[in-house]
Motif scaffolding. Structure first.
Motif, short mmCIF file in Angstrom:
data_model
loop_
_atom_site.label_atom_id
_atom_site.label_comp_id
_atom_site.label_asym_id
_atom_site.label_seq_id
_atom_site.Cartn_x
_atom_site.Cartn_y
_atom_site.Cartn_z
N TYR A 112 44.94 25.50 37.42
CA TYR A 112 45.39 26.66 38.19
C TYR A 112 44.31 27.73 38.24
N SER A 113 43.63 27.95 37.10
CA SER A 113 42.58 28.97 37.07
C SER A 113 41.44 28.60 38.01
N PHE B 21 37.27 32.81 45.82
CA PHE B 21 36.26 33.86 45.65
C PHE B 21 34.86 33.27 45.66
N PRO C 249 43.03 50.19 41.82
CA PRO C 249 43.12 49.18 42.88
C PRO C 249 44.01 49.63 44.04
N ASN D 222 42.24 49.85 47.50
CA ASN D 222 42.63 48.81 48.45
C ASN D 222 43.50 49.33 49.58
N VAL E 282 36.40 46.45 42.23
CA VAL E 282 37.70 46.25 41.58
C VAL E 282 37.58 45.19 40.50
N TYR F 62 38.37 45.66 36.73
CA TYR F 62 39.38 44.77 36.16
C TYR F 62 38.88 44.15 34.87
N GLN G 246 40.84 44.77 31.61
CA GLN G 246 41.81 43.69 31.59
C GLN G 246 42.60 43.65 30.29
N VAL H 32 46.64 42.98 30.00
CA VAL H 32 47.17 41.85 29.24
C VAL H 32 48.01 42.37 28.09
N ARG I 176 46.62 32.60 25.61
CA ARG I 176 47.25 33.30 26.74
C ARG I 176 46.29 34.17 27.51
N LYS I 177 45.49 34.94 26.75
CA LYS I 177 44.73 36.02 27.37
C LYS I 177 43.81 35.59 28.52
N PHE J 271 43.76 32.93 30.44
CA PHE J 271 44.50 32.42 31.61
C PHE J 271 45.23 33.55 32.31
N PHE J 272 45.84 34.40 31.50
CA PHE J 272 46.56 35.54 32.06
C PHE J 272 45.64 36.36 32.96
N SER J 273 44.42 36.64 32.46
CA SER J 273 43.48 37.46 33.23
C SER J 273 43.16 36.82 34.57
N ILE J 274 42.94 35.52 34.57
CA ILE J 274 42.55 34.86 35.82
C ILE J 274 43.74 34.80 36.79
N ILE J 275 44.92 34.49 36.26
CA ILE J 275 46.09 34.39 37.13
C ILE J 275 46.40 35.75 37.76
N TYR J 276 46.14 36.83 37.01
CA TYR J 276 46.43 38.17 37.49
C TYR J 276 45.41 38.64 38.53
N LEU J 277 44.24 38.03 38.51
CA LEU J 277 43.10 38.50 39.31
C LEU J 277 43.37 38.72 40.80
N PRO J 278 44.02 37.76 41.51
CA PRO J 278 44.20 37.97 42.96
C PRO J 278 45.00 39.22 43.29
N MET K 6 44.50 42.06 42.16
CA MET K 6 43.58 43.19 42.21
C MET K 6 42.93 43.34 43.59
N TRP L 197 50.64 33.35 45.73
CA TRP L 197 49.48 33.20 44.85
C TRP L 197 48.94 34.57 44.45
N ARG L 198 48.93 35.50 45.41
CA ARG L 198 48.44 36.84 45.10
C ARG L 198 49.30 37.52 44.04
N ALA M 197 51.33 36.09 41.94
CA ALA M 197 51.70 35.20 40.83
C ALA M 197 51.58 35.92 39.49
#
Lengths: 340, 307
Positions: free
Chosen positions: A24-25, A32, A269, A273, A318, A322, A326, A330, B111-112, B114-121, B123, B176-177, B179
């Motif tokens: 997923y990541s 991007f 943001p 944005n 951004v 971020y 971050q 989190v 968690r951290k 993955f959480f950061s990447i999933i949250y990214l869109p 932003m 996805w944005r 998510a």
């Protein structure tokens, strides 16, 4: 024995989850990455797939003088001056013809245009005064709105925290209402108030006022935090003969650094944005960054490199912020801070 | 501290007012007042912002937004937005809920990142999201399109300009944005469940789905309500992403209600073909007042359920 099998199955499940998150990541990062690549792919090659920016084949001396403006958004007057060309040049003349006629070394021409081939989108934008101006104005607007808006929200929350009186909770409820009102719903009346009645059309102040007006998230954030500050602090200031302003300035403000950072991380943001307010209140030459990026499709039409470079420029700040903040996101999310 | 209110306004209240007034005045005039000044406009024939010759026309605007030519763009826009809302709400669970449930089962040290990447869109600007979708899936130059064609996974290029494609792809991409945003809401709910409750159900031999149905979902009720309200309001107010897809110019597939209102209000200056400013405000209120009521009811309902 039975327990052991169950345990193993659970561990396998956990490995599967990690694997899923990895995939997923990657899928999340890919768009991007492609954006970065596409900002370096010339329009002429846009119909082919590029995993990495394509190799430069060198400058084609058979391309015509006039086409440089269309394909690469090159300022022809500037190019002429920098190459030492004088007099009239037929837009349909090829560069090999020009080099013969004007007696210029072809290598000089090739060298001059080399960077334009790959980075023309970035070069075009960084030389575009309107674009640069929009970046600067957006930074100024974002920083000033966060400082002033944050301060105003802390002031609001300093009163509301603890809900000492019944009407405090009414005011709080009024702010919570903002959560269910989309900006686009009220944009026409807002334009009548700010643009027509207050004469703030085509003014950055209109945007500034909208960004500092406060809303559900900042008020909720600061109120929740300030209500954890012991009331004895406030009482001690009063016993010492200090007033509320002194309490606010010397006790409260130094204490709200942590929620202020969270506030910045959430609001930057949002302000950066913003598309709607800029589109509505400003004329194209005064656009803030995101409306400007939107208008690139009109200015640079098929120069995809410029459009995607512009989009990248709007994303990079951004992303940097971020990455810095971050931890705050989190931590605040994982600690179960959002409970409603 | 308590003072007799009959004696007049207390010093304390004056300080309260001094601290509250700068922001509440701004907030009131830019969020609540717009609804009030919209009322006279709805019953008028105001053509545009510069129209000074305004008359009272009664309920004329309510008739005209439901009759041609305006109805031909209004009703399709409502349908489009309604479909978008349903699909968008599905993505709240497909993305947000599943990710939160999976994240809950993950050890906290993993968690951290993955959480950061999933949250990214989340932003990235909505406009950027729309532009990215076009960049990846436009028929001739879309990066993913070209990749899939090259790998031989698809024979014909996906065309994002095709209505049936964009109906699905647009909400999926917005899902996805958001998510990470929705995941954070749900995960917050999950993490606030007392661990003893979950342990007890484990001891009783409840399987995962029983736990999901009888413990997780009921305990996450507040989070689900918040996500629902945000999705509902956000779907009808969707703007930036649609503009990124070209909704203000040529792309008719993403011409949602909000886009229609914007176009009527700001680009068609008194154009008889598109409609008047008064009609735009009427449309906006016809669509959004029911939404506001639903939103307020849902949040109140959630609060009642909590206690």
């Amino acid at each position: 024995m039975h327990k052991n099998i169950k345990r193993k199955r659970y561990d396998l499940f956990r490995v599967f989850i990690i694997f899923f998150f990895l995939i997923y990541s990657i899928v999340t990062i890919v768009p991007f990455y492609f954006l970065g690549v596409r900002s370096l792919v010339p329009t002429t090659e846009a119909a082919q797939f590029h995993l990495v920016p394509p190799k430069l084949e060198g400058f084609n001396m058979d391309s015509t003088f006039g086409n440089m403006a269309t394909y690469y958004s090159i300022d022809l007057k500037k190019a002429k001056k920098e190459l030492g060309l004088t007099g009239y040049i037929n837009p349909n003349a090829t560069w090999s013809e020009i080099s013969k006629e004007k007696n210029i070394n072809p290598d000089k021409i090739k060298k001059y245009f080399r960077s334009y081939l790959r980075y023309n989108g970035w070069i075009a934008l960084l030389n575009d005064k309107r674009f640069i101006n929009s970046v600067i104005m957006t930074v100024i607007l974002a920083v000033s709105s966060i400082v002033v808006g944050g301060l105003l929200s802390v002031m609001t929350a300093s009163v509301l925290a603890g809900f000492r009186k019944k009407w405090h909770s009414w005011i709080y409820a009024l702010y919570m209402l903002q959560m269910i009102i989309s900006p686009v719903v009220i944009i026409i009346p807002v334009y009548i108030i700010l643009g027509k009645n207050l004469g703030l059309s085509n003014s950055y102040i209109a945007l500034f006022l909208q960004f500092i007006k406060g809303g559900a998230v900042p008020v909720m954030l600061f109120t929740a935090y300030i209500s954890t500050i012991p009331g004895t602090l406030k009482d001690s200031v009063q016993i010492d003969g200090g007033n509320r302003l002194q309490y606010f300035l010397y006790i409260l403000l130094p204490l709200v650094k942590v929620p202020f950072a969270t506030f910045t991380a959430i609001m930057f943001p949002v302000i950066w944005n913003d598309l709607l307010q800029g589109l509505v209140f400003l004329k194209p030459e005064k656009y803030t960054l995101i409306p400007m990026v939107n208008s690139l499709q009109g200015t640079y039409t098929t120069n995809y490199q410029a459009i995607f470079a512009g989009l990248s420029i709007s994303i990079i700040p951004v992303l940097i912020l971020y990455m810095i903040f971050q931890d705050l996101f989190v931590r605040s999310s994982l600690s179960g801070a959002i409970k409603g | 501290m308590k003072r007799n209110h009959k004696m007049g306004i207390s010093r304390d209240t004056l300080w309260d007012a001094a601290f509250l007034s700068p922001q509440i005045i701004l907030y009131f005039s830019l969020t609540i007042l717009p609804f009030i000044i919209a009322v006279p406009i709805i019953f008028s024939d105001q053509l545009s912002f510069i129209d000074n010759d305004v008359h009272f026309v009664g309920l004329q605007n309510f008739v005209s937004i439901f009759s041609p030519p305006l109805v031909n763009s209004f009703i399709p826009a409502i349908k489009r937005t309604a479909i978008f809302m349903v699909l968008n709400y599905a993505t709240v669970f497909i993305f947000g809920m599943s990710l939160a449930l999976l994240m809950y089962e993950t050890k906290s040290k993993y968690r951290k990142p993955f959480f950061s990447i999933i949250y990214l869109p989340y932003m990235i600007s909505g406009l950027g999201i729309g532009m990215l979708l076009s960049m990846l899936f436009s028929r001739d130059t879309g990066s993913i399109n070209l990749l899939l064609l090259k790998l031989g996974i698809i024979k014909n290029a996906i065309d994002i300009k095709n209505p049936s494609v964009s109906t699905w792809a647009f909400p999926a991409f917005i899902g996805w944005r958001y998510a990470g945003f929705n995941m954070a809401i749900f995960l917050g709910g999950l993490l606030s469940i007392p661990p003893e409750t979950i342990d007890a159900s484990r001891v009783d031999g409840a399987n995962y789905f029983q736990r999901l149905w009888h413990i997780y979902f009921p305990q996450m009720f507040a989070s689900i309500m918040i996500a629902t309200v945000i999705c509902l309001i956000g779907s009808w107010g969707v703007f930036d992403e649609a503009v990124g897809m070209g909704a203000l110019t040529a792309n008719k597939n993403v011409r949602f209600v909000s886009i229609l209102i914007f176009k009527l209000g700001f680009s068609g200056v008194g154009d008889a073909q598109t409609g008047t400013l008064a009609e735009a405000v009427t449309m906006s209120m016809v669509v959004n007042i029911p939404l506001l009521v639903i939103g307020i009811l849902l949040t109140r309902f959630q609060k009642k359920k909590q206690y």
